[in-house]
Design an enzyme around this catalytic site. Structure first.
Site, PDB file in Angstrom:
ATOM      1  N   ASP A   1      24.154  -8.881   7.860  1.00  0.00           N
ATOM      2  CA  ASP A   1      24.503  -9.906   6.877  1.00  0.00           C
ATOM      3  C   ASP A   1      26.010  -9.976   6.649  1.00  0.00           C
ATOM      4  OD1 ASP A   1      23.973 -11.859   4.747  1.00  0.00           O
ATOM      5  OD2 ASP A   1      24.619 -10.236   3.413  1.00  0.00           O
TER       6      ASP A   1
ATOM      7  N   LEU B   1       0.791  -1.228   0.000  1.00  0.00           N
ATOM      8  CA  LEU B   1       0.000   0.000   0.000  1.00  0.00           C
ATOM      9  C   LEU B   1       0.827   1.284   0.000  1.00  0.00           C
ATOM     10  CD1 LEU B   1      -2.886  -1.110   2.401  1.00  0.00           C
ATOM     11  CD2 LEU B   1      -2.732  -1.366  -0.093  1.00  0.00           C
ATOM     12  N   CYS B   2       2.163   1.189  -0.026  1.00  0.00           N
ATOM     13  CA  CYS B   2       2.983   2.394  -0.187  1.00  0.00           C
ATOM     14  C   CYS B   2       2.944   2.824  -1.644  1.00  0.00           C
ATOM     15  CB  CYS B   2       4.441   2.130   0.209  1.00  0.00           C
ATOM     16  SG  CYS B   2       4.738   2.216   1.965  1.00  0.00           S
ATOM     17  N   HIS B   3       2.884   4.121  -1.845  1.00  0.00           N
ATOM     18  CA  HIS B   3       2.875   4.663  -3.196  1.00  0.00           C
ATOM     19  C   HIS B   3       4.283   4.664  -3.783  1.00  0.00           C
ATOM     20  CE1 HIS B   3      -0.795   6.359  -1.428  1.00  0.00           C
ATOM     21  NE2 HIS B   3      -1.250   6.356  -2.666  1.00  0.00           N
TER      22      HIS B   3
ATOM     23  N   MET C   1       8.156   6.229   5.167  1.00  0.00           N
ATOM     24  CA  MET C   1       8.438   4.804   4.994  1.00  0.00           C
ATOM     25  C   MET C   1       9.745   4.591   4.238  1.00  0.00           C
ATOM     26  SD  MET C   1       6.224   3.386   6.766  1.00  0.00           S
ATOM     27  CE  MET C   1       6.879   1.772   6.429  1.00  0.00           C
ATOM     28  N   GLU C   2      10.053   5.479   3.314  1.00  0.00           N
ATOM     29  CA  GLU C   2      11.298   5.368   2.569  1.00  0.00           C
ATOM     30  C   GLU C   2      12.505   5.598   3.480  1.00  0.00           C
ATOM     31  OE1 GLU C   2       8.091   5.626  -0.293  1.00  0.00           O
ATOM     32  OE2 GLU C   2       8.488   6.731   1.536  1.00  0.00           O
TER      33      GLU C   2
END
Length: 164
Positions: A132, A79-81, A117-118
């Site tokens: 990692d 749902l993120c654009h 969010m980015e």
């Protein structure tokens, strides 16, 4: 009067997932900053600083991972654009006193929705990349406190996290 924060915007009136329609929102410059930490053994941090990790320069690769991830946020978070990102800045610094790496991101775009969010995705991907690259010598590393620090732009204006 209903509290603005009480309505989740990613659900329709009957509870189905819904991508927020931002087509009528004003295009403004949006910025968001996020941060987080990777805690590790002292010897692991020393090995990173001395560039003795066999996979390469941990900080440079983690920086690239953060930049790349921020540009792919809409592919991994439902749902993120999809956004055209104008700038991503990553700071990845050793904190010898606390045996950790400090990760910060700043993401900017000109758009109709924010880049929180980015910025969070950039920090998360950088932290995961550090894990990692170093897990062969320290599986006890701990990723902590990934959080939004501040955001600006858009209808809701500026927001800054209270110190915690």
């Amino acid at each position: 009067m209903e509290n603005k924060m009480s309505k989740l915007t990613h659900f329709d009136d009957i509870g189905n997932p819904n991508m927020v329609d931002v087509s009528s929102k004003e295009i403004t410059i949006r910025n968001a900053e996020a941060s987080g930490f990777v805690y590790m053994q002292e010897k692991t941090l020393k090995t990173i600083i001395n560039k003795k990790i066999s996979k390469g320069d941990v900080f440079q690769i983690a920086r690239l991972a953060g930049i790349m991830a921020s540009k792919q946020t809409s592919s991994i978070i439902p749902l993120c654009h999809p956004l055209i990102i104008d700038n991503v800045a990553m700071d990845i610094l050793p904190d010898k006193d606390n045996s950790r790496v400090i990760i910060s991101s700043s993401v900017t775009c000109r758009g109709s929705t924010g880049v929180e969010m980015e910025a969070l995705t950039a920090v998360s991907a950088s932290a995961l990349t550090i894990y990692d690259m170093c897990k062969s010598i320290d599986r006890s590393m701990n990723i902590k406190d990934i959080k939004l620090i501040k955001k600006s732009g858009g209808k809701s204006g500026n927001w800054i996290r209270n110190s915690d």
